[in-house]
Design an enzyme around this catalytic site. Structure first.
Site, PDB file in Angstrom:
ATOM      1  N   HIS A  96      17.644  35.062  16.427  1.00 14.41           N
ATOM      2  CA  HIS A  96      18.155  34.711  17.063  1.00 14.41           C
ATOM      3  C   HIS A  96      18.223  35.453  17.901  1.00 14.41           C
ATOM      4  O   HIS A  96      18.733  36.476  18.432  1.00 14.41           O
ATOM      5  CB  HIS A  96      19.858  34.010  17.318  1.00 14.41           C
ATOM      6  CG  HIS A  96      19.946  32.982  16.052  1.00 14.41           C
ATOM      7  ND1 HIS A  96      20.996  32.207  15.112  1.00 14.41           N
ATOM      8  CD2 HIS A  96      18.913  31.845  15.805  1.00 14.41           C
ATOM      9  CE1 HIS A  96      20.665  31.188  14.458  1.00 14.41           C
ATOM     10  NE2 HIS A  96      19.239  31.157  14.502  1.00 14.41           N
ATOM     11  N   GLU A  99      21.236  37.125  19.657  1.00 12.10           N
ATOM     12  CA  GLU A  99      22.341  37.512  18.910  1.00 12.10           C
ATOM     13  C   GLU A  99      21.791  39.229  18.575  1.00 12.10           C
ATOM     14  O   GLU A  99      21.153  39.216  17.724  1.00 12.10           O
ATOM     15  CB  GLU A  99      22.373  36.600  17.572  1.00 12.10           C
ATOM     16  CG  GLU A  99      23.189  35.692  17.546  1.00 12.10           C
ATOM     17  CD  GLU A  99      23.038  34.797  17.238  1.00 12.10           C
ATOM     18  OE1 GLU A  99      23.321  34.841  15.447  1.00 12.10           O
ATOM     19  OE2 GLU A  99      23.349  33.619  16.758  1.00 12.10           O
ATOM     20  N   HIS A 203      23.325  38.658  11.657  1.00 15.39           N
ATOM     21  CA  HIS A 203      23.592  37.576  13.166  1.00 15.39           C
ATOM     22  C   HIS A 203      24.859  38.002  13.496  1.00 15.39           C
ATOM     23  O   HIS A 203      25.478  38.930  13.862  1.00 15.39           O
ATOM     24  CB  HIS A 203      23.576  35.870  12.526  1.00 15.39           C
ATOM     25  CG  HIS A 203      22.397  35.160  12.407  1.00 15.39           C
ATOM     26  ND1 HIS A 203      22.147  34.382  12.663  1.00 15.39           N
ATOM     27  CD2 HIS A 203      21.613  35.656  11.105  1.00 15.39           C
ATOM     28  CE1 HIS A 203      20.573  33.766  12.012  1.00 15.39           C
ATOM     29  NE2 HIS A 203      20.514  33.939  10.997  1.00 15.39           N
ATOM     30  N   GLU A 294      26.987  37.585   9.327  1.00 17.71           N
ATOM     31  CA  GLU A 294      27.783  37.560  10.691  1.00 17.71           C
ATOM     32  C   GLU A 294      27.930  39.349  11.788  1.00 17.71           C
ATOM     33  O   GLU A 294      29.530  39.042  10.849  1.00 17.71           O
ATOM     34  CB  GLU A 294      28.334  36.536  11.272  1.00 17.71           C
ATOM     35  CG  GLU A 294      27.713  35.146  10.580  1.00 17.71           C
ATOM     36  CD  GLU A 294      26.517  34.309  12.094  1.00 17.71           C
ATOM     37  OE1 GLU A 294      26.895  34.751  13.071  1.00 17.71           O
ATOM     38  OE2 GLU A 294      26.358  33.573  11.713  1.00 17.71           O
TER      39      GLU A 294
END
Length: 413
Positions: A96, A99, A203, A294
């Site tokens: 992404h 990110e 991420h 994440e």
């Protein structure tokens, strides 16, 4: 004698000062004061290869919709040759585009491995025993239009064709639309020989280690349903290895809101379902085990936070790479010494098959325990044995199949 003693002492002192100076110059500082745009990133990768030609090389797996290279830096002690039995590992960042922290910490990791090789025993061991591949960005186009300091929007999340690349891989249950050029490039890369053994994609937006499966076959259930992969125990162990090595991820609820992750880990579908995710594709279509990390509450935090993110993730990034060396590994060949490709490696009670590489190599990630493991080759009798896996180095089990008897012999290395 007094003059001679003075001379020797002076020379030794000078040598010590010179050695300290050389040592200091040999460990450059990692600059964490800015984000690297596309041109900066490419220049840094080229510079690292120029400075460390025996440890690093850069290659491209394809180009983005916008024509930007999808570059990878490979780091290994014999980077320009194939070492039989050495497992391949990969990190992918910035799938992404908005990110952005993963993009930077992967660049920092590349520098850290190269700058500390030969002086730091842990780094040296990793580079000597692991073929490490680092892709800082899978979505360079999205990053270029993203905005620093933007924590929550979706500007730059998708590729230039307006597609979320982490919803674009072939899914085991649902259609995910036309495959984008970035996705296809990574799919081709995943299937290169030998397959990667372990992987993670990075991420931003919360703090958790997320593991397969990301999806299930039940329409209308978007969260709360645990979708266990056959290797659920191993995936949990892998996720825990990262979360526990991170100073705060393992504490769970770190980013406010409704997110609450006991132990800092969660099954993907239990959190929320994702059709076409990259981690499931790795596991279902290659020998690669992948999880999703994440690593920042804010998707694109300001640059003054980068040093903190690097400090928080450095040990966890190294610890996760070390998990590549767990379970069972070996080489399968004929009694004449020819490698056997696509031999099947099965573990009783785990419905997931690992296949051998073009050189007969296999790596089977397993948590500590006792397992019944079997090896199957078309036209031969299946060879089986019991093996006890412990923490630390993997068990080496090599298998030789005799074309005349059609039987296999398992030997422990």
């Amino acid at each position: 004698m007094g003059s001679l003693t003075f001379l020797v002492t002076a020379v030794c002192a000078l040598t010590t000062v010179q050695s300290a100076s050389v040592s200091k110059r040999a460990t450059p500082t990692i600059a964490t004061d800015k984000y690297h745009n596309y041109n900066d990133l490419q220049a840094l990768l080229r510079q690292l290869v120029s400075n460390y030609p025996n440890l690093a090389r850069v290659y491209d797996v394809g180009t983005s919709m916008g024509g930007r290279k999808l570059s990878v830096i490979q780091i290994s002690d014999r980077v320009n040759e194939r070492e039989v039995g050495e497992p391949r590992f990969k990190y992918i960042g910035n799938i992404h585009g908005n990110e952005a922290v993963g993009r930077e910490v992967i660049l920092y990791l590349a520098q850290y491995l190269l700058y500390n090789y030969g002086t730091d025993p842990r780094v040296t061991q990793l580079v000597d025993t692991t073929d490490i591949h680092l892709m800082p960005t899978m979505n360079p186009d999205g990053f270029e239009i993203s905005r620093e300091g933007d924590c929550d929007s979706i500007l730059g999340r998708k590729n230039n064709n307006g597609v979320d690349l982490n919803r674009n891989f072939p899914d085991q249950y649902w259609s995910t639309g036309d495959i984008q050029v970035e996705t296809q490039a990574v799919m081709n890369w995943i299937k290169t020989q030998p397959n990667f053994v372990l992987s993670a994609n990075l991420h931003g937006g919360t703090l958790v280690a997320n593991y397969p499966f990301d999806d299930h076959q039940y329409s209308g259930i978007t969260s709360g349903l645990y979708a266990a992969a056959p290797d659920d125990a191993t995936f949990k162990s892998l996720a825990k290895s990262y979360a526990n090595a991170h100073p705060t991820m393992h504490l769970g609820k770190q980013c406010g809101g409704t997110d609450n992750f006991p132990g800092g880990i969660i099954n993907g579908a239990e959190w929320y379902t994702v059709a076409g995710g990259m981690q499931d594709y790795n596991y279902l279509h290659s020998n690669t085990f992948e999880i999703t990390l994440e690593i920042s509450c804010c998707k694109y935090p300001t640059r003054n936070n980068l040093a903190s993110f690097w400090n928080d993730n450095r040990n966890a990034l190294l610890t996760y790479i070390e998990q590549t060396h767990m379970g069972v590994k070996g080489v399968i060949k004929t009694s004449q010494g020819a490698p056997i490709t696509n031999a099947q490696v099965r573990v009783s009670g785990i419905n997931h098959v690992i296949t051998t590489s073009d050189l007969g190599e296999y790596w089977r990630l397993l948590t500590p325990g006792t397992y019944n493991i079997s090896y199957s080759v078309a036209g031969y009798t299946t060879a089986s044995t019991s093996v006890t896996v412990r923490s630390g180095s993997p068990v080496v089990l090599n298998v030789t199949f005799d074309p005349s008897t059609k039987h296999g012999t398992i030997t422990q290395g």
